[in-house]
Design an enzyme around this catalytic site. Structure first.
Site, mmCIF file in Angstrom:
data_model
loop_
_atom_site.group_PDB
_atom_site.id
_atom_site.type_symbol
_atom_site.label_atom_id
_atom_site.label_comp_id
_atom_site.label_asym_id
_atom_site.label_seq_id
_atom_site.Cartn_x
_atom_site.Cartn_y
_atom_site.Cartn_z
ATOM 1 N N LYS A 226 0.861 -1.177 0.000
ATOM 2 C CA LYS A 226 0.000 0.000 0.000
ATOM 3 C C LYS A 226 0.899 1.229 0.000
ATOM 4 C CE LYS A 226 -4.488 0.995 0.601
ATOM 5 N NZ LYS A 226 -5.715 0.320 0.166
ATOM 6 N N VAL B 69 -26.536 2.706 -0.470
ATOM 7 C CA VAL B 69 -26.865 2.185 -1.811
ATOM 8 C C VAL B 69 -26.093 2.987 -2.856
ATOM 9 C CG1 VAL B 69 -28.968 0.873 -1.546
ATOM 10 C CG2 VAL B 69 -29.136 3.333 -1.478
ATOM 11 N N GLY B 70 -24.771 3.013 -2.667
ATOM 12 C CA GLY B 70 -23.865 3.617 -3.643
ATOM 13 C C GLY B 70 -23.490 2.562 -4.669
ATOM 14 N N VAL C 282 -21.502 -0.189 -4.686
ATOM 15 C CA VAL C 282 -21.576 -1.604 -4.301
ATOM 16 C C VAL C 282 -22.983 -1.955 -3.809
ATOM 17 C CG1 VAL C 282 -20.670 -3.351 -2.719
ATOM 18 C CG2 VAL C 282 -19.114 -1.699 -3.766
HETATM 19 P P1 NAD Z 1 -19.969 4.732 -2.739
HETATM 20 O O1 NAD Z 1 -19.427 6.045 -2.263
HETATM 21 O O2 NAD Z 1 -20.398 4.588 -4.155
HETATM 22 O O3 NAD Z 1 -21.219 4.295 -1.826
HETATM 23 C C1 NAD Z 1 -21.279 4.486 -0.452
HETATM 24 C C2 NAD Z 1 -22.697 4.945 -0.143
HETATM 25 O O4 NAD Z 1 -22.843 5.026 1.276
HETATM 26 C C3 NAD Z 1 -23.044 6.339 -0.709
HETATM 27 O O5 NAD Z 1 -24.258 6.273 -1.393
HETATM 28 C C4 NAD Z 1 -23.115 7.207 0.555
HETATM 29 O O6 NAD Z 1 -24.046 8.275 0.411
HETATM 30 C C5 NAD Z 1 -23.570 6.192 1.587
HETATM 31 N N1 NAD Z 1 -23.302 6.573 2.968
HETATM 32 C C6 NAD Z 1 -22.259 7.278 3.471
HETATM 33 N N2 NAD Z 1 -22.397 7.412 4.806
HETATM 34 C C7 NAD Z 1 -23.532 6.762 5.141
HETATM 35 C C8 NAD Z 1 -24.191 6.539 6.380
HETATM 36 N N3 NAD Z 1 -23.729 7.021 7.531
HETATM 37 N N4 NAD Z 1 -25.343 5.825 6.369
HETATM 38 C C9 NAD Z 1 -25.843 5.349 5.214
HETATM 39 N N5 NAD Z 1 -25.252 5.533 4.011
HETATM 40 C C10 NAD Z 1 -24.108 6.228 3.995
HETATM 41 O O7 NAD Z 1 -18.839 3.654 -2.344
HETATM 42 P P2 NAD Z 1 -18.753 2.143 -2.855
HETATM 43 O O8 NAD Z 1 -17.755 2.069 -3.938
HETATM 44 O O9 NAD Z 1 -20.100 1.597 -3.044
HETATM 45 O O10 NAD Z 1 -18.080 1.459 -1.582
HETATM 46 C C11 NAD Z 1 -18.824 1.174 -0.413
HETATM 47 C C12 NAD Z 1 -17.943 0.474 0.608
HETATM 48 O O11 NAD Z 1 -17.415 -0.717 0.055
HETATM 49 C C13 NAD Z 1 -16.729 1.283 1.062
HETATM 50 O O12 NAD Z 1 -16.507 0.977 2.424
HETATM 51 C C14 NAD Z 1 -15.600 0.739 0.232
HETATM 52 O O13 NAD Z 1 -14.351 0.889 0.867
HETATM 53 C C15 NAD Z 1 -15.987 -0.713 0.130
HETATM 54 N N6 NAD Z 1 -15.443 -1.420 -1.040
HETATM 55 C C16 NAD Z 1 -15.755 -0.997 -2.303
HETATM 56 C C17 NAD Z 1 -15.262 -1.691 -3.409
HETATM 57 C C18 NAD Z 1 -15.610 -1.272 -4.814
HETATM 58 O O14 NAD Z 1 -15.348 -2.050 -5.733
HETATM 59 N N7 NAD Z 1 -16.212 -0.114 -5.028
HETATM 60 C C19 NAD Z 1 -14.433 -2.817 -3.210
HETATM 61 C C20 NAD Z 1 -14.151 -3.241 -1.920
HETATM 62 C C21 NAD Z 1 -14.656 -2.532 -0.842
#
Ligand code: NAD
Length: 369
Positions: A97, A194-195, A197
């Site tokens: 990292k 509901v972002g 993932v």
């Molecule tokens: P994203 O930013 O697209 O989605 C996150 C969502 O969570 C957003 O819609 C945001 O508004 C919402 N959010 C933030 N704070 C909140 C709260 N207190 N209560 C409810 N909702 C809340 O991110 P993502 O890419 O979907 O990733 C989500 C998680 O998964 C992160 O922790 C990330 O590290 C992890 N992750 C993502 C991936 C990937 O491929 N994108 C891979 C491994 C792990």
């Protein structure tokens, strides 16, 4: 024979070693590289935890740390986490990292170009990618200086759909252990966030007939899930107490903590977020409450598997198949946990360490995990 159980995270309250070499020695990191470039203001640290299975892959985090020591602690912890994630996912990748110490007055282009030279100086032992605080535009500057960067536009693409698929497969395996069937039809899943993932996961669950309860701090995202999947919306604070079968954290880390634990009404916790347990003891407490926890880094490995396409020259189908196999990995992890009476997060660490130890033996390397 009893497995060697090593605890994958720093325990709360444990005394911290003080010198740099002492800190590097705690979890046997292979290499730590510092680079300072006063003209651009670049201050970066790259940590390689293990290269036993292959080059260390892990993103570059841009963050405003309180001290150099805090930045070192963060990069060491994150690099080690990547070793375990890649090992348990069955990828021929090590763990590494990078962190860049934030400076609001710095010129981003200059900083990321120097970072590219730093990455390049390691000759491919470290492969970087985007992470918290960095964007595709930043990685394009890195790419001008080195080929050792993954996840660029036009390559393996957005990893989120694969992450959602992996979380879905992990949830099916969790369901198999809890209810004896991996059919999620008619199960109720409470999805936090509901972002990228979370939305993809909801789509998969909806298609299979699951009922959804969703929350998000962004009302537009909630509205979309309600309209498209017939989800029931609740406030961000109410998601923990939702009456459901599964709680799926897909927003933030540390959401299983002293405050939330007692409120959960589910039998299974399985989501896409990283670092779901605030502390290790919360993993044990979950199990004491009869809730099965699918370890976060096992469930969300679809993202790194997607990026691995670029490293291994895999097709999208190969990544999809590998991500589907998260199902078997979860079954194995939960079986180890049951047989050895250890929490599931520790069982996942054991599985990763078995693979690492075998690779280290094969290469005649000392065991370092
Ligand atoms: P994203 O930013 O697209 O989605 C996150 C969502 O969570 C957003 O819609 C945001 O508004 C919402 N959010 C933030 N704070 C909140 C709260 N207190 N209560 C409810 N909702 C809340 O991110 P993502 O890419 O979907 O990733 C989500 C998680 O998964 C992160 O922790 C990330 O590290 C992890 N992750 C993502 C991936 C990937 O491929 N994108 C891979 C491994 C792990």
């Amino acid at each position: 024979t009893k497995r060697r159980v090593s605890v994958g995270r720093v325990k709360a309250g444990a005394p911290r070693p003080r010198g740099v070499f002492e800190r590097i020695a705690v979890h046997g990191h292979e290499q730590v590289s510092y680079w300072y470039d006063p003209p651009s203001g670049y201050r970066g640290i790259i940590a390689i935890h293990s290269s036993a299975l292959g080059p260390g892959l892990g993103g570059t985090r841009y963050w405003y740390y309180a001290s150099d020591g805090e930045a070192l602690e963060d990069v060491l912890r994150l690099a080690r986490g990547m070793t375990y994630k890649a090992a348990v996912a069955g990828l021929d990748l090590g763990g590494a990292k990078a962190v860049i110490l934030g400076d609001p007055s710095a010129d981003r282009a200059a900083v990321f170009r120097v970072h590219g030279r730093h990455v390049h100086s390691l000759g491919g032992r470290y492969l970087t990618a985007e992470d918290v605080g960095t964007s595709p535009a930043d990685m394009a500057f890195v790419r001008e200086e080195t080929p050792y960067v993954t996840g660029l536009a036009g390559r393996s693409g957005d990893p989120s759909p694969m992450t959602s698929w992996g979380v879905f497969r992990a949830m099916q395996a969790g369901a198999k252990v809890v209810w004896g069937s991996d059919d999620l039809a008619d199960r109720t899943v409470a999805v936090q966030g509901v972002g990228h993932v979370g939305y993809g996961l909801c789509e998969l669950l909806h298609r299979r007939g699951a009922r959804l309860i969703v929350t998000d701090v962004d009302p537009a995202r909630v509205k979309r899930a309600v309209a498209e999947f017939g989800a029931k919306a609740v406030s961000p604070g109410a998601i923990y107490a939702a009456v459901a079968d599964v709680f799926s954290p897909c927003a933030l880390g540390a959401v299983i903590n002293d405050t939330t634990l007692a409120r959960l009404r589910v039998k299974l916790v399985c989501g896409g977020a990283n670092n779901v347990l605030a502390e290790e003891r919360h993993g044990r407490l979950l199990e004491r409450r009869g809730i099965v926890y699918v370890p976060d880094y096992v469930a969300n490995a679809g993202g790194i598997i997607n990026i691995y396409q670029e490293v291994a020259g895999w097709t999208a189908e190969q990544s999809h198949a590998k991500t589907s196999a998260i199902y078997d990995t979860v079954l194995r992890v939960l079986e180890i946990a049951r047989d050895e009476h250890i929490p599931s997060y520790q069982a996942a660490d054991c599985l990763a360490e078995e693979r690492l130890a075998a690779a280290e033996r094969a290469k005649g390397l000392p065991h370092r995990a």
